[in-house]
Structures are given as structure tokens and as C-alpha cells.
Design an enzyme around this catalytic site. Structure first.
Site, short mmCIF file in Angstrom:
data_model
loop_
_atom_site.label_atom_id
_atom_site.label_comp_id
_atom_site.label_asym_id
_atom_site.label_seq_id
_atom_site.Cartn_x
_atom_site.Cartn_y
_atom_site.Cartn_z
N CYS A 293 28.56 -19.18 -0.86
CA CYS A 293 29.04 -20.53 -1.12
C CYS A 293 30.19 -20.46 -2.12
O CYS A 293 30.13 -19.68 -3.07
CB CYS A 293 27.89 -21.35 -1.70
SG CYS A 293 28.34 -23.04 -2.10
N LEU A 294 31.21 -21.27 -1.89
CA LEU A 294 32.34 -21.28 -2.82
C LEU A 294 31.91 -21.74 -4.21
O LEU A 294 32.58 -21.45 -5.19
CB LEU A 294 33.47 -22.18 -2.28
CG LEU A 294 34.11 -21.72 -0.96
CD1 LEU A 294 35.14 -22.74 -0.49
CD2 LEU A 294 34.73 -20.35 -1.09
N GLN B 121 31.45 -30.61 -3.77
CA GLN B 121 31.91 -29.38 -4.45
C GLN B 121 33.20 -29.58 -5.23
O GLN B 121 33.53 -28.78 -6.09
CB GLN B 121 32.11 -28.26 -3.42
CG GLN B 121 30.80 -27.77 -2.80
CD GLN B 121 31.07 -26.71 -1.76
OE1 GLN B 121 31.33 -27.02 -0.61
NE2 GLN B 121 31.03 -25.45 -2.18
N HIS C 243 24.98 -29.86 0.64
CA HIS C 243 25.76 -30.15 -0.57
C HIS C 243 25.80 -31.66 -0.84
O HIS C 243 25.73 -32.09 -1.99
CB HIS C 243 27.20 -29.65 -0.42
CG HIS C 243 27.39 -28.20 -0.74
ND1 HIS C 243 27.10 -27.67 -1.97
CD2 HIS C 243 27.87 -27.17 0.01
CE1 HIS C 243 27.40 -26.37 -1.97
NE2 HIS C 243 27.86 -26.04 -0.77
N HIS D 47 24.59 -26.19 5.89
CA HIS D 47 24.86 -25.79 4.50
C HIS D 47 25.70 -26.87 3.81
O HIS D 47 25.41 -27.24 2.66
CB HIS D 47 25.60 -24.44 4.54
CG HIS D 47 26.09 -23.93 3.22
ND1 HIS D 47 25.63 -22.78 2.65
CD2 HIS D 47 27.03 -24.42 2.38
CE1 HIS D 47 26.26 -22.57 1.49
NE2 HIS D 47 27.12 -23.56 1.32
N GLU D 48 26.74 -27.37 4.49
CA GLU D 48 27.64 -28.36 3.87
C GLU D 48 26.95 -29.71 3.70
O GLU D 48 27.15 -30.38 2.69
CB GLU D 48 28.93 -28.51 4.68
CG GLU D 48 29.75 -27.23 4.89
CD GLU D 48 30.04 -26.46 3.62
OE1 GLU D 48 30.06 -27.06 2.53
OE2 GLU D 48 30.23 -25.23 3.71
N GLY E 113 33.93 -23.69 4.97
CA GLY E 113 33.44 -25.05 4.85
C GLY E 113 33.49 -25.50 3.41
O GLY E 113 33.38 -24.68 2.49
NI NI Z 1 28.52 -24.12 -0.17
#
Ligand code: NI
Length: 206
Positions: free
Chosen positions: A125-126, A84, A171, A167-168, A79
Site C-alpha cells: 500500500c502506498l 489516502q 481505505h 483494497h481501495e 490504486g
Molecule cells: Ni492502499
């Protein structure tokens, strides 16, 4: 979120094996060359911005979404939220399949909790590379959003998909999974990542 997030012992879901990055992908049938976008990393203050609602779904927006999908696959994520990649619009991409076969686009996503019973997962998380922590979230949600054609749809999600979508969407509100853990742990992660960023900067300028 990161593809390796659900391999932890705390996960109630089947193990998703570590994937080899797909070497060649032709996600978009157009000739347009995909661009990989730079993923911001914690504690970058831009990750704290609240994204604005998307007013119209046009070609420029779709190009950004295509690039987000490519960037997510390249980083082996499941995701990626626009925030991000420093695009502060309410949109995100998700693909929880192992073979990157089902990219999903959510524009202006709204979450309704269907089952508030908390479900604990090890999340990563990225934007917080290399760190995984247990986070509890409602186990079943409904999402109302627009797809890449600007059409409204509704989808129920549980398991990995429910965790990933929550989670997304966090963000887009400037929230990170590390906000759910203790201040001490968060500070430790922050310090370590800041140190890594300093080292990368030094290496790049050497
Ligand atoms: Ni994330």
C-alpha cells in the site's frame, strides 16, 4: 496499492515488472498544472476516517481526481483512494496497466461479491510503504460506481483488479491491509514506520 505488489511468490498472477517511473505524462489534455498530493502514511489517524458519499460530480471533484491519478503514477501505484490524500470522499482511482494507459475512476463504489472463494495475494500500500503481506479476499466482485462524468456504470472484476478495488474501497472505510494480518506483525510495521517518520522529521528540521 503499489505496483510491485503482485510480484510475490504467493501471487497467482503474472509478474508485473518493476516499472521505471514515467518521466513525462500528459494525462489531462487541459493546460491546468497537475499537483502531486501528499500521501498519508500508517499509522496516521486520518487514514481511519470513513469517507462520505459524493453528492455531485463537478469540476472541482474532477481536478482532485486528476491530481490523484498523477499522484498514483508518481508513486508507482496501481490504486489510490481519496482517504489516502486526506480527502474524505468516496472515490478512488485505479490503473493496473504496466504503461499507465488506463486510468479508471470509481466514485461512490459499491462492491458485490460474485465469487467468495478466497484468493491470497501479497498486498502492499502506498500508505504502508515498503511492506508486503499475504491477504485473502473474495476472488470475483462486481462494482457499481459513477465515472468522472457522474454516470453510473457496472463492472465485474477478478484477479488483480478485484484485489485492488477491494483494497481501495477498504481505505474509504478507514481500513488498511495491515488490519488483515496478525496484531504482532501490524505492531512491528507500525513501530518501524513511526521510527522512519521521526527520522524524516528530524532530518527536515536539521
Ligand atoms: Ni492502499
Amino acid at each position: 496499492m503499489h505496483k510491485h505488489d503482485f510480484t510475490g511468490k504467493n501471487s497467482n498472477f503474472p509478474l508485473i515488472s518493476r516499472m521505471i517511473a514515467p518521466c513525462v505524462r500528459h494525462y489531462c489534455p487541459d493546460i491546468r498544472i497537475m499537483s502531486l498530493l501528499t500521501i498519508l502514511e500508517f499509522p496516521d489517524p486520518r487514514l481511519r476516517k470513513k469517507a462520505a458519499r459524493v453528492k455531485s460530480v463537478d469540476d472541482a471533484l474532477r481536478e482532485t481526481l486528476d491530481d490523484m491519478v498523477e499522484t498514483m503514477y508518481d508513486a508507482e501505484g496501481i490504486g489510490l483512494a481519496a482517504t489516502q490524500v486526506d480527502v474524505h470522499k468516496r472515490m478512488l482511482v485505479i490503473d493496473i496497466t504496466e504503461d499507465n494507459s488506463n486510468p479508471q475512476i470509481f466514485i461512490n463504489p459499491e462492491i458485490t461479491v460474485l465469487d467468495p472463494e478466497p484468493l491470497g495475494h501479497e498486498e502492499g500500500c502506498l500508505s504502508v510503504p515498503g511492506y508486503y503481506e499475504l491477504v485473502s479476499r473474495p476472488r470475483k466482485v462486481k462494482i457499481n460506481a459513477l465515472n468522472g462524468n457522474g454516470e453510473a456504470f457496472e463492472q465485474e472484476a477478478e484477479g488483480i483488479l478485484a484485489v485492488c478495488i477491494q483494497h481501495e474501497v477498504d481505505h474509504l472505510d478507514g481500513k488498511l491491509f495491515v488490519d488483515y494480518i496478525s496484531a504482532l506483525k501490524r505492531q512491528r510495521i507500525k513501530s518501524k514506520l513511526e521510527k522512519e517518520h521521526r527520522q524524516h522529521k528530524t532530518a527536515a528540521s536539521a
